[in-house]
Design an enzyme around this catalytic site. Structure first.
Site, PDB file in Angstrom:
ATOM      1  CB  SER A   1     -76.695  38.012  44.108  1.00 62.52           C
ATOM      2  OG  SER A   1     -77.101  38.653  45.282  1.00 62.52           O
ATOM      3  N   PRO A   2     -73.984  38.010  42.448  1.00 63.53           N
ATOM      4  CG  PRO A   2     -72.014  37.769  43.657  1.00 63.53           C
ATOM      5  CD  PRO A   2     -73.256  38.585  43.592  1.00 63.53           C
TER       6      PRO A   2
ATOM      7  CB  ALA B   1     -67.642  33.234  42.330  1.00 56.65           C
TER       8      ALA B   1
ATOM      9  CD  GLN C   1     -68.652  36.791  44.729  1.00 55.31           C
ATOM     10  OE1 GLN C   1     -68.773  35.725  44.153  1.00 55.31           O
ATOM     11  NE2 GLN C   1     -69.430  37.146  45.752  1.00 55.31           N
TER      12      GLN C   1
ATOM     13  CE1 TYR D   1     -67.016  27.608  47.071  1.00 54.17           C
ATOM     14  CE2 TYR D   1     -68.322  29.613  47.220  1.00 54.17           C
ATOM     15  CZ  TYR D   1     -68.186  28.288  46.816  1.00 54.17           C
ATOM     16  OH  TYR D   1     -69.214  27.659  46.168  1.00 54.17           O
TER      17      TYR D   1
ATOM     18  CG  LEU E   1     -85.213  32.592  50.399  1.00 54.74           C
ATOM     19  CD1 LEU E   1     -85.867  31.619  51.378  1.00 54.74           C
ATOM     20  CD2 LEU E   1     -85.372  32.098  48.967  1.00 54.74           C
TER      21      LEU E   1
ATOM     22  NE  ARG F   1     -82.072  29.234  44.620  1.00 53.84           N
ATOM     23  CZ  ARG F   1     -81.120  29.316  45.549  1.00 53.84           C
ATOM     24  NH1 ARG F   1     -80.989  30.420  46.267  1.00 53.84           N
ATOM     25  NH2 ARG F   1     -80.282  28.315  45.749  1.00 53.84           N
TER      26      ARG F   1
END
Length: 352
Positions: free
Chosen positions: A22-23, A57, A99, A178, A297, A320
């Site tokens: 993920s970004p 991002a 992204q 955002y 998660l 994470r």
């Protein structure tokens, strides 16, 4: 039945497996310029076997940064530093993704290790669909129609720079409070013009922007969009809304929905647990008929594989867990008895 280590093809791009990174904001740039940190940080996840690695991002204009330390792509000077990242990811088997983002009303804050909150000096005026502040931040300036068009043109220019840098996938950031999310959520959009009020009007900004990106981005390369699939607040954006928006995004050429949630208001009651956002990906895949990426998660190989095998999503994105274990895909292949699919670099073969 698909599994975690099956290849996945969109348009002309084939991902070697269904695991992506993920970004994740690193707050490690000066004037938006990528540096050695990003090559090493992101490159390690490609070496670790991810099918796709997405750069954090990346702001399409300076006032679209979450913090002064954010990555940027608003100037041609950003292209070559990002190209170093894209080249390394490609050389080591991961699809290089980026992204494209605008922080909107949540812009101009300090990096988290500096306590967050507004930048005390050298900050800038945040913008948003309405003059409705995010809790603890300054009141944004309500965007004019000219402001909206300026930002949309900035997204298009950013996509062209991303292509020049060698990225093969772009993701429109439409989540976490955002700019794009703040337009489609009724909690933050109080406009009464063509960009506010009804569902069609509140989603106009993100649908128009996605349309413009699809027109600017090569037809043979994928375009994804990240959504916050629920505000987790009564009267806010819902998964039903996300399904309908996903249908509209599919119609204009978006290839996948990256299904996250929250981030638009403080105090939302979120039922956090392993895979807590996977049902969003499952519902959008089933009801909107578009590919989805599941997040939230997902830490165990068996869980990631279950999501793919049961067709709850087409891709699993790790954040994470990828930080804790850059070699998660290799370890997962062994754990799932898919040793022959383990994407081990030749330099590491003697270690596994």
């Amino acid at each position: 039945m698909p599994h975690l280590f099956d290849p996945f093809t969109q348009r002309s791009i084939t991902f070697r497996n269904r695991i992506g990174v993920s970004p994740m904001c690193m707050y490690s740039c000066e004037d938006g310029v990528a540096n050695d940190w990003h090559v090493v940080h992101l490159g390690a996840r490609a070496i670790g076997g991810a099918g796709m690695v997405c750069v954090e991002a990346t702001a399409v204009e300076p006032r679209g940064r979450i913090s002064p330390a954010d990555m940027g792509i608003w100037d041609d000077k950003h292209i070559e530093p990002l190209a170093r990242v894209a080249r390394f990811l490609t050389q080591h088997g991961a699809v290089p993704a980026i992204q494209l983002a605008h922080a909107g009303r949540k812009a101009g804050t300090k990096p988290p290790w500096e306590g967050g909150g507004l930048v005390e000096s050298g900050g800038w005026q945040a913008i948003g669909p309405s003059a409705v502040p995010f809790q603890g931040l300054s009141t944004p300036a309500e965007m004019t129609i000219d402001d909206i068009k300026t930002v949309q043109r900035a997204f298009v220019a950013a996509a062209k720079r991303a292509l020049a840098a060698g990225f093969k996938l772009i993701e429109l950031h439409g989540a976490h409070g955002y700019l794009a999310h703040s337009f489609y959520s009724p909690l933050s959009n109080h406009r009464t013009d063509l960009y506010g009020g009804s569902f069609a009007n509140r989603t106009r900004f993100i649908v128009e922007t996605a349309t413009m990106l699809r027109e600017a981005w090569p037809r043979d390369l994928p375009l994804w969009t990240r959504l916050s699939c629920s505000d987790w607040v009564d009267g806010g954006w819902t998964i039903g809304d996300s399904v309908e928006l996903s249908k509209k995004l599919k119609d204009v050429g978006v290839d996948a929905i990256d299904c996250s949630s929250g981030g638009n208001v403080m105090g939302a009651k979120i039922a956090i647990g392993a895979g807590y956002q996977v049902p969003f990906a499952e519902a959008i895949k089933r009801e909107a008929g578009i590919a989805t990426a599941a997040v939230g998660l997902i830490t165990e190989p068996s869980h990631a594989d279950e999501i793919i095998r049961n067709r709850r999503a087409d891709f699993v994105l790790l954040a994470r867990q990828s930080l804790r274990d850059p070699n998660f895909p290799i370890h997962a292949a062994f754990a799932l008895h898919q040793k022959d699919k383990a994407p081990i670099p030749k330099q590491y073969l003697r270690s596994f």
